[in-house]
Structure formats: structure tokens, C-alpha cells
Design a protein around this motif. Sequence first.
Motif, PDB file in Angstrom:
ATOM      1  N   ALA A  26     -26.755  -4.264 -25.099  1.00  6.40           N
ATOM      2  CA  ALA A  26     -26.283  -5.627 -25.620  1.00  6.40           C
ATOM      3  C   ALA A  26     -24.950  -5.656 -25.008  1.00  6.40           C
ATOM      4  N   LEU A  27     -25.561  -5.424 -23.882  1.00  8.71           N
ATOM      5  CA  LEU A  27     -23.810  -6.542 -22.454  1.00  8.71           C
ATOM      6  C   LEU A  27     -25.599  -7.237 -21.568  1.00  8.71           C
ATOM      7  N   GLY A  28     -25.103  -7.999 -21.554  1.00 15.28           N
ATOM      8  CA  GLY A  28     -25.299  -8.707 -20.601  1.00 15.28           C
ATOM      9  C   GLY A  28     -25.108  -9.651 -19.859  1.00 15.28           C
ATOM     10  N   PRO A  29     -26.273 -10.224 -18.192  1.00 14.86           N
ATOM     11  CA  PRO A  29     -26.003 -10.299 -17.008  1.00 14.86           C
ATOM     12  C   PRO A  29     -24.547 -10.914 -16.736  1.00 14.86           C
ATOM     13  N   ASP A  30     -23.374 -11.766 -17.614  1.00 12.33           N
ATOM     14  CA  ASP A  30     -22.012 -12.189 -17.822  1.00 12.33           C
ATOM     15  C   ASP A  30     -21.154 -11.301 -17.661  1.00 12.33           C
ATOM     16  N   VAL A  31     -21.686  -9.922 -18.771  1.00 13.18           N
ATOM     17  CA  VAL A  31     -21.103  -8.997 -18.679  1.00 13.18           C
ATOM     18  C   VAL A  31     -20.101  -7.817 -17.468  1.00 13.18           C
ATOM     19  N   ALA A  32     -21.606  -8.317 -16.240  1.00 11.63           N
ATOM     20  CA  ALA A  32     -21.704  -7.221 -15.466  1.00 11.63           C
ATOM     21  C   ALA A  32     -20.825  -7.540 -13.863  1.00 11.63           C
ATOM     22  N   VAL A  33     -21.191  -9.157 -14.415  1.00 15.34           N
ATOM     23  CA  VAL A  33     -20.503 -10.244 -13.237  1.00 15.34           C
ATOM     24  C   VAL A  33     -18.905 -10.192 -14.011  1.00 15.34           C
ATOM     25  N   THR A  34     -18.687  -9.992 -14.768  1.00 10.93           N
ATOM     26  CA  THR A  34     -17.117 -10.143 -15.049  1.00 10.93           C
ATOM     27  C   THR A  34     -16.039  -9.022 -14.561  1.00 10.93           C
ATOM     28  N   MET A  35     -17.446  -7.696 -14.960  1.00  9.86           N
ATOM     29  CA  MET A  35     -16.508  -6.325 -15.165  1.00  9.86           C
ATOM     30  C   MET A  35     -16.530  -6.646 -13.692  1.00  9.86           C
ATOM     31  N   LEU A  36     -17.379  -6.629 -12.338  1.00 10.41           N
ATOM     32  CA  LEU A  36     -17.435  -6.220 -11.187  1.00 10.41           C
ATOM     33  C   LEU A  36     -16.692  -7.515 -10.437  1.00 10.41           C
ATOM     34  N   PHE A  37     -15.965  -8.350 -11.063  1.00 12.59           N
ATOM     35  CA  PHE A  37     -15.219  -9.129 -10.390  1.00 12.59           C
ATOM     36  C   PHE A  37     -13.537  -8.704 -10.685  1.00 12.59           C
ATOM     37  N   GLY A  38     -13.906  -8.341 -12.001  1.00 10.24           N
ATOM     38  CA  GLY A  38     -12.497  -7.196 -12.593  1.00 10.24           C
ATOM     39  C   GLY A  38     -11.859  -5.723 -11.511  1.00 10.24           C
ATOM     40  N   LEU A  39     -12.971  -5.399 -11.307  1.00 10.98           N
ATOM     41  CA  LEU A  39     -12.781  -4.053 -10.842  1.00 10.98           C
ATOM     42  C   LEU A  39     -12.929  -4.089  -8.674  1.00 10.98           C
ATOM     43  N   LEU A  40     -13.187  -5.682  -8.906  1.00 11.15           N
ATOM     44  CA  LEU A  40     -13.087  -5.796  -7.329  1.00 11.15           C
ATOM     45  C   LEU A  40     -10.999  -6.281  -6.885  1.00 11.15           C
ATOM     46  N   LEU A  41     -10.702  -7.005  -7.776  1.00 13.45           N
ATOM     47  CA  LEU A  41      -9.763  -7.703  -8.371  1.00 13.45           C
ATOM     48  C   LEU A  41      -8.531  -6.732  -8.855  1.00 13.45           C
ATOM     49  N   THR A  42      -8.896  -5.543  -9.286  1.00 12.57           N
ATOM     50  CA  THR A  42      -8.514  -4.183  -9.433  1.00 12.57           C
ATOM     51  C   THR A  42      -8.030  -3.256  -7.981  1.00 12.57           C
ATOM     52  N   HIS A  43      -9.873  -3.204  -7.161  1.00  8.08           N
ATOM     53  CA  HIS A  43      -9.524  -2.312  -6.530  1.00  8.08           C
ATOM     54  C   HIS A  43      -8.021  -3.016  -5.147  1.00  8.08           C
ATOM     55  N   GLY A  44      -8.296  -4.564  -5.284  1.00  7.86           N
ATOM     56  CA  GLY A  44      -7.050  -5.454  -4.380  1.00  7.86           C
ATOM     57  C   GLY A  44      -6.051  -4.907  -4.049  1.00  7.86           C
ATOM     58  N   VAL A  45      -5.542  -4.536  -5.231  1.00  7.88           N
ATOM     59  CA  VAL A  45      -4.072  -4.337  -5.882  1.00  7.88           C
ATOM     60  C   VAL A  45      -3.931  -3.904  -6.309  1.00  7.88           C
ATOM     61  N   ILE A  46      -4.688  -2.190  -6.409  1.00  7.66           N
ATOM     62  CA  ILE A  46      -4.482  -0.815  -6.308  1.00  7.66           C
ATOM     63  C   ILE A  46      -4.638  -0.325  -4.929  1.00  7.66           C
ATOM     64  N   CYS A  47      -5.372  -1.002  -4.272  1.00  6.90           N
ATOM     65  CA  CYS A  47      -5.324  -0.133  -3.163  1.00  6.90           C
ATOM     66  C   CYS A  47      -5.130  -0.412  -1.875  1.00  6.90           C
ATOM     67  N   GLY A  48      -4.562  -1.730  -2.107  1.00  5.28           N
ATOM     68  CA  GLY A  48      -3.927  -2.422  -0.876  1.00  5.28           C
ATOM     69  C   GLY A  48      -4.529  -2.578   0.916  1.00  5.28           C
ATOM     70  N   ALA A  49      -4.277  -1.836   1.980  1.00  2.00           N
ATOM     71  CA  ALA A  49      -4.580  -1.770   2.711  1.00  2.00           C
ATOM     72  C   ALA A  49      -5.827  -0.968   2.612  1.00  2.00           C
ATOM     73  N   ALA A  50      -6.465   0.407   2.194  1.00  4.18           N
ATOM     74  CA  ALA A  50      -6.934   0.761   1.718  1.00  4.18           C
ATOM     75  C   ALA A  50      -8.296   0.393   1.751  1.00  4.18           C
ATOM     76  N   SER A  51      -8.454  -0.152   2.567  1.00  7.05           N
ATOM     77  CA  SER A  51      -9.740  -0.764   1.939  1.00  7.05           C
ATOM     78  C   SER A  51     -11.237  -0.171   1.210  1.00  7.05           C
ATOM     79  N   GLY A  52     -11.009   1.168   1.892  1.00  2.62           N
ATOM     80  CA  GLY A  52     -12.695   1.727   1.346  1.00  2.62           C
ATOM     81  C   GLY A  52     -13.608   1.306   2.087  1.00  2.62           C
ATOM     82  N   ASN A  53     -13.714   0.832   2.624  1.00  2.59           N
ATOM     83  CA  ASN A  53     -15.112   0.117   3.984  1.00  2.59           C
ATOM     84  C   ASN A  53     -14.972   0.451   5.041  1.00  2.59           C
ATOM     85  N   PRO A  54     -15.454   0.691   5.708  1.00  2.00           N
ATOM     86  CA  PRO A  54     -15.436   1.159   7.250  1.00  2.00           C
ATOM     87  C   PRO A  54     -16.200   0.510   8.255  1.00  2.00           C
TER      88      PRO A  54
END
Length: 279
Positions: free
Chosen positions: A62-90
Motif C-alpha cells: 500500500a505504498l504509492g508512487p508519491d512515497v517512492a519519490v519522497t524516499m528517493l529525494f530523502g535518500l539523495l539529500l541524506t547521501h549528499g549531507v553524509i557523504c559530502g565530497a565522496a560522490s559515489g559517482n565515477p
Amino acid sequence: MSGLNASLGYFVAVVIFAASVRTLLRKWPRFSFISEFASSLMLVACWLEVQTIVEVGQWAGALGPDVAVTMLFGLLLTHGVICGAASGNPSLVLQKFLQLEASTLPTLLAVTAQFAGAHLALLAAVYYWKLELTDMHMIKNLMAAECSSSLLVSVLQGFFTEFVCAFILHLIYLNLQRRSALIRVPLIAVLLTFFTHTARGYTSAYINPSLAYGLTFHCPGSTLTQYAVVYWLGPLIGMTLALLLYMGHIPRFFAKNLLYFQKTRFRVPKGDKAEKKKK
């Protein structure tokens, strides 16, 4: 809600791991490439869970697309804050190499660590799904062997999609790289979320070679060469073109500015010119 709680607990565990690695490595800057390993692992492991919510969350948890988009944004935001200069992107690591901000060996180590982190994240996610903590994860475990490819269009269309998205992303990133993280991190997170959601019917616009490797290279539907052309070559060419447009040249290959005319900063005073003519 049990599926959402399980996913949030999984996210928290992965984030704590990445943050712990980054904290420990502050004492040993020589091993900073391991931060890229942790950054890539966090990004891929959590994105795989977001992918699970997109695929089966709506009718199993019972998790709609809005939940997935919100969690993806939260993931990217948290990743940018926690990892900083370590982008994880070649692509971003190679961009620094082309800008002469990193030498050859650290670049190779960082890229290798990113792909190793992506591979380990996939193994960890598969193990997590096998625990079948919720109905959503039980279904995902049954589907794991026959996952759906993110490449839903032809190779040419996929290449063009990743190329355009990478070009825009890197051009914006280059303009924001000297800005405060309070501005840069949220804007990049919003942009990546928008690209991924918009290009969901094409390639999902991962714009990250190691992320794409962890999310879709193991899925049937396309060959390794086709995946590589779309998800590796497309972003790399887009990044190179963005860097060329931003700087006017590629510092690693060309010292002279190829696109923009640079005026000299110092001008000879008119009085000095008149004296030279008289002499």
C-alpha cells in the motif's frame, strides 16, 4: 505500514554504516578512496529498496508512487549531507581528474571502490530480501532472479537520454561547486529526483555508471555492451562536453582555451605608448 517501517529501518542501518566509515577515515586521508566505497554502497543499497517500493510497493505494501519519490529525494539529500565530497559517482571522479584536481592512481582507486561498493550493495540487498520481513520483500525475493531492466527504449534513445541528463547535471554541478553545501546539495537532489522520475519510461536517468551497474546490469533484456553504451558512455560523454562548455577546454588534455577568448588583465597606459612612439 510494516513494509514502510522495514524499509526505513534498512535505510537507517545503511546510512549509519556509511557515516561510520566516513568518520573513521578522517584520521587516515590516504585511504579516502574507501569513502567512495561506502558512498556507492549507501547509494545503491538504498536505491534498490526504493526500486522495490516502485515495483511492488503499491499492491503489496500500500505504498504509492508519491512515497517512492519522497524516499528517493530523502535518500539523495541524506547521501549528499553524509557523504559530502565522496560522490559515489565515477563520472564526478573522472571530472575532477580531467580538471587536474586528482591524479591517476587516486582516480583509479576511487572508481574501483565505487564499483566494488555497488556490487556489495547488490549482494546485501539480495540477502535482505531473502529474509522476507514483509509481503513486499517476499514478492521482491521471488522476482529477484528475473528483475525488470531499466532500459526500456532502444540503445540510441537510451544513450541520448543519459547523455542529455548528464550534460545538464554536470553543467549545473560545475556552476554550483563553489557554492555553499546548503544550496548545492538540495538543488542536486531535486534535479536528480526530477530526472529519475521523468525518465522512468526510458532509462530512469541514473547518470551514474556504478549506480546503473548495481541497479540494472544484472537484469535480463539487454547485453553488457548495450548497457555500457547507455549507462557508461552516455554520462561520460555528457560530462566531458559539459566540462568543455564550462571551462572552454579540458585541462588534462589542452592548456589553451579552445572556446573562449581570454583578454589580458594588464593594459599598457596610454602615456607609456606615446613615449615608446617618440623613441
